[in-house]
Design a protein around this motif. Structure first.
Motif, PDB file in Angstrom:
ATOM      1  N   ALA A  98       0.821  -1.214   0.000  1.00  0.00           N
ATOM      2  CA  ALA A  98       0.000   0.000   0.000  1.00  0.00           C
ATOM      3  C   ALA A  98       0.859   1.269   0.000  1.00  0.00           C
ATOM      4  O   ALA A  98       0.392   2.335  -0.408  1.00  0.00           O
ATOM      5  CB  ALA A  98      -0.942   0.003   1.209  1.00  0.00           C
ATOM      6  N   ARG A  99       2.102   1.164   0.430  1.00  0.00           N
ATOM      7  CA  ARG A  99       3.012   2.315   0.438  1.00  0.00           C
ATOM      8  C   ARG A  99       3.547   2.640  -0.954  1.00  0.00           C
ATOM      9  O   ARG A  99       4.158   3.683  -1.158  1.00  0.00           O
ATOM     10  CB  ARG A  99       4.183   2.071   1.387  1.00  0.00           C
ATOM     11  N   LEU A 100       3.336   1.738  -1.904  1.00  0.00           N
ATOM     12  CA  LEU A 100       3.885   1.902  -3.245  1.00  0.00           C
ATOM     13  C   LEU A 100       2.825   2.452  -4.198  1.00  0.00           C
ATOM     14  O   LEU A 100       1.637   2.216  -4.014  1.00  0.00           O
ATOM     15  CB  LEU A 100       4.392   0.557  -3.772  1.00  0.00           C
ATOM     16  N   HIS A 101       3.273   3.165  -5.226  1.00  0.00           N
ATOM     17  CA  HIS A 101       2.359   3.660  -6.249  1.00  0.00           C
ATOM     18  C   HIS A 101       3.059   3.627  -7.603  1.00  0.00           C
ATOM     19  O   HIS A 101       4.289   3.673  -7.693  1.00  0.00           O
ATOM     20  CB  HIS A 101       1.880   5.080  -5.917  1.00  0.00           C
ATOM     21  N   ASP A 102       2.248   3.510  -8.631  1.00  0.00           N
ATOM     22  CA  ASP A 102       2.746   3.497 -10.010  1.00  0.00           C
ATOM     23  C   ASP A 102       3.796   2.420 -10.246  1.00  0.00           C
ATOM     24  O   ASP A 102       4.812   2.658 -10.905  1.00  0.00           O
ATOM     25  CB  ASP A 102       3.293   4.885 -10.403  1.00  0.00           C
ATOM     26  N   VAL A 103       3.549   1.236  -9.689  1.00  0.00           N
ATOM     27  CA  VAL A 103       4.416   0.078  -9.895  1.00  0.00           C
ATOM     28  C   VAL A 103       3.531  -1.139 -10.158  1.00  0.00           C
ATOM     29  O   VAL A 103       2.348  -1.136  -9.834  1.00  0.00           O
ATOM     30  CB  VAL A 103       5.336  -0.217  -8.674  1.00  0.00           C
ATOM     31  N   ASP A 104       4.133  -2.162 -10.750  1.00  0.00           N
ATOM     32  CA  ASP A 104       3.474  -3.464 -10.838  1.00  0.00           C
ATOM     33  C   ASP A 104       3.950  -4.273  -9.630  1.00  0.00           C
ATOM     34  O   ASP A 104       5.136  -4.603  -9.546  1.00  0.00           O
ATOM     35  CB  ASP A 104       3.850  -4.187 -12.132  1.00  0.00           C
TER      36      ASP A 104
END
Length: 183
Positions: A98-104
């Motif tokens: 949830a801390r990540l964005h714009d990644v697969d």
């Protein structure tokens, strides 16, 4: 979009061996980080995770998870695929992603047998990652005591039994089924 792979599982599952091999097969560019870097980074006042962790141990664990997610995002923002290896289990897997964005995002849970984990832990020599779980019993009992944390992790991503696989075979299996691992 950059791939971020979390290679997780219990201690001695093979995470730290498999993650850099996997990163080398992703990208380029690709990078890797072992969450133990942050575990060892607390050099004064470290509070170790045990079956009954203190609030400070939990705080330090969350700091470690947050730090590795920040590093993963930093590399992804620069266009790198990224592989993190750490013991991140149960609801913490979802919090980490949830801390990540714009990644697969790709969670990969390594699930060798308890007996295989014991063999690997003994082969490491010297250190015992399960010492705080062992009480006065056998190592296999400590590993079995830790198993429910793996079992209680949401069954998302790729769950791979690496009992009879070499690290290279494990990487090949992950890459073959990477689409199944997507969050």
């Amino acid at each position: 979009m950059p791939k971020v792979v979390l290679v997780t599982g219990m201690q001695a599952a093979g995470k730290s061996t498999i993650a850099p091999l996997l990163a080398a097969r992703l990208g380029p560019p690709a990078a890797t980080l072992d969450g133990d870097v942050f575990y060892r980074g607390v050099v004064a006042g470290a509070d170790i995770m045990t079956p009954d962790p203190s609030p400070e141990a939990l705080r330090q664990l969350r700091l470690r998870y947050d730090a590795s997610a920040l590093i993963a995002q930093h590399y992804a923002d620069a266009g790198f695929d990224f592989v993190c290896s750490d013991v991140i289990l149960e609801a913490d897997v979802e919090r980490w992603f949830a801390r990540l964005h714009d990644v697969d995002p790709y969670p990969v849970m390594l699930t060798p047998s308890v007996e295989s984990v014991v063999e690997r832990e003994i082969a490491r020599g010297g250190t015992n990652a399960y010492r705080d779980w062992q009480d006065s019993g056998a190592l296999i009992d400590a590993v079995r005591a830790f198993q429910p944390y793996v079992d209680n992790t949401p069954r998302r991503g790729l769950w791979l039994d690496t009992t009879s696989l070499t690290p290279e075979e494990s990487v090949e299996a992950i890459l073959t089924d990477l689409d199944k691992a997507r969050w």
